[in-house]
Scaffold this motif. Structure first.
Motif, PDB file in Angstrom:
ATOM      1  N   CYS A  39      23.893  14.116  -4.711  1.00  0.00           N
ATOM      2  CA  CYS A  39      24.292  15.018  -5.796  1.00  0.00           C
ATOM      3  C   CYS A  39      24.814  16.342  -5.248  1.00  0.00           C
ATOM      4  O   CYS A  39      25.638  17.003  -5.890  1.00  0.00           O
ATOM      5  N   MET A  40      24.351  16.740  -4.072  1.00  0.00           N
ATOM      6  CA  MET A  40      24.810  18.001  -3.476  1.00  0.00           C
ATOM      7  C   MET A  40      26.120  17.833  -2.725  1.00  0.00           C
ATOM      8  O   MET A  40      26.966  18.721  -2.745  1.00  0.00           O
ATOM      9  N   THR A  41      26.317  16.686  -2.061  1.00  0.00           N
ATOM     10  CA  THR A  41      27.475  16.526  -1.169  1.00  0.00           C
ATOM     11  C   THR A  41      28.609  15.704  -1.754  1.00  0.00           C
ATOM     12  O   THR A  41      29.746  15.829  -1.314  1.00  0.00           O
ATOM     13  N   GLY A  42      28.299  14.835  -2.730  1.00  0.00           N
ATOM     14  CA  GLY A  42      29.306  13.866  -3.140  1.00  0.00           C
ATOM     15  C   GLY A  42      29.714  13.036  -1.938  1.00  0.00           C
ATOM     16  O   GLY A  42      28.878  12.725  -1.080  1.00  0.00           O
ATOM     17  N   ASP A  43      30.997  12.704  -1.837  1.00  0.00           N
ATOM     18  CA  ASP A  43      31.463  11.878  -0.710  1.00  0.00           C
ATOM     19  C   ASP A  43      32.089  12.716   0.406  1.00  0.00           C
ATOM     20  O   ASP A  43      32.784  12.185   1.265  1.00  0.00           O
ATOM     21  N   ASN A  44      31.818  14.026   0.396  1.00  0.00           N
ATOM     22  CA  ASN A  44      32.377  14.929   1.402  1.00  0.00           C
ATOM     23  C   ASN A  44      31.591  14.790   2.707  1.00  0.00           C
ATOM     24  O   ASN A  44      30.453  15.252   2.817  1.00  0.00           O
ATOM     25  N   LEU A 186      28.087   8.251  -7.472  1.00  0.00           N
ATOM     26  CA  LEU A 186      26.849   8.784  -6.913  1.00  0.00           C
ATOM     27  C   LEU A 186      26.169   7.775  -5.992  1.00  0.00           C
ATOM     28  O   LEU A 186      25.647   8.152  -4.935  1.00  0.00           O
ATOM     29  N   VAL A 187      26.173   6.499  -6.371  1.00  0.00           N
ATOM     30  CA  VAL A 187      25.581   5.476  -5.507  1.00  0.00           C
ATOM     31  C   VAL A 187      26.354   5.385  -4.193  1.00  0.00           C
ATOM     32  O   VAL A 187      25.756   5.273  -3.113  1.00  0.00           O
ATOM     33  N   LEU A 192      26.539   6.826   1.621  1.00  0.00           N
ATOM     34  CA  LEU A 192      27.180   7.619   2.685  1.00  0.00           C
ATOM     35  C   LEU A 192      26.196   8.508   3.421  1.00  0.00           C
ATOM     36  O   LEU A 192      26.463   8.918   4.561  1.00  0.00           O
ATOM     37  N   GLN A 193      25.044   8.784   2.812  1.00  0.00           N
ATOM     38  CA  GLN A 193      24.039   9.605   3.509  1.00  0.00           C
ATOM     39  C   GLN A 193      23.532   8.914   4.766  1.00  0.00           C
ATOM     40  O   GLN A 193      22.942   9.552   5.630  1.00  0.00           O
TER      41      GLN A 193
END
Length: 200
Positions: A39-44, A186-187, A192-193
């Motif tokens: 939620c903080m980073t998105g896909d960045n 979001l998933v 990506l994390q």
């Protein structure tokens, strides 16, 4: 191979829960931390690599005080592990929509974490449908910790939650794992994390 397995799991989770997408994490607790990170980073990817330094990102995560449970460790620690600030709203046996709205209006809110469990204090709480309605008014996603709510996944997704987490080992009698279901973007960001804080 792992990417292929995750893609297959995503399809099955989506079909089973009615969500847009899904993925698997190490456990529900890890899913909470990674969902907040998403939620903080998105896909960045640059922001993913920046965590747990949340400079320049919305990093406040709201949680009703009566939802601040300990399931082996405090849920607020799962929030803080992402680099976010856990903001406990209300008191143990009373949180109001007005208090949630007040915190949302302050800005910099990355998400609201809502716990669906018999461990929470349900007297005087704000129920999930009201939390979702209020959060979405401020374009803030709602993450549901439904670790013990395996038979309610469709219901929780249907209530409008953006991410719903449950326990794979409780739900499927599997080895330890967490199931993440929710909005595709979001998933995808949760998955990506694994290029950042999710890897360790």
């Amino acid at each position: 191979i792992l990417d292929e397995l995750q893609a297959s799991a995503s399809r099955i989770i989506a079909e089973t829960t009615g969500a847009e997408s899904g993925c698997v994490t190490a456990c529900t607790s890890a899913g909470i931390t990674l969902s907040i990170a998403a939620c903080m980073t998105g896909d960045n990817i640059a922001k993913i690599w920046q965590l747990p330094d949340t400079s320049g990102m919305p990093n406040r995560v709201l949680i009703q005080k009566g939802h601040c449970i300990n399931y082996g460790h405090p849920i607020t620690q799962s929030i803080r592990l992402s680099g976010a600030e856990a903001v406990e709203v209300g008191v143990i046996n009373r949180t109001t929509k007005e208090e949630l709205r007040h915190e949302l209006a302050k800005g910099q809110v990355a998400a609201i974490v809502h716990v669906e469990s018999h461990h929470t204090v349900r007297y005087g709480w704000v129920a999930l449908p009201e939390v979702v309605e209020l959060a979405h008014e401020f374009d803030v996603p709602v993450i549901v910790d439904g670790a013990a709510q395996d038979q309610r996944l469709r219901e929780l997704i249907g209530a409008g939650a953006d991410i719903v987490l449950t326990s794979a080992h409780k739900y499927l009698s599997s080895t330890t794992g967490g199931i993440v279901a929710g909005r595709k973007e979001l998933v995808d960001a949760v998955n990506l994390q694994n290029k950042g804080i999710g890897r360790p």
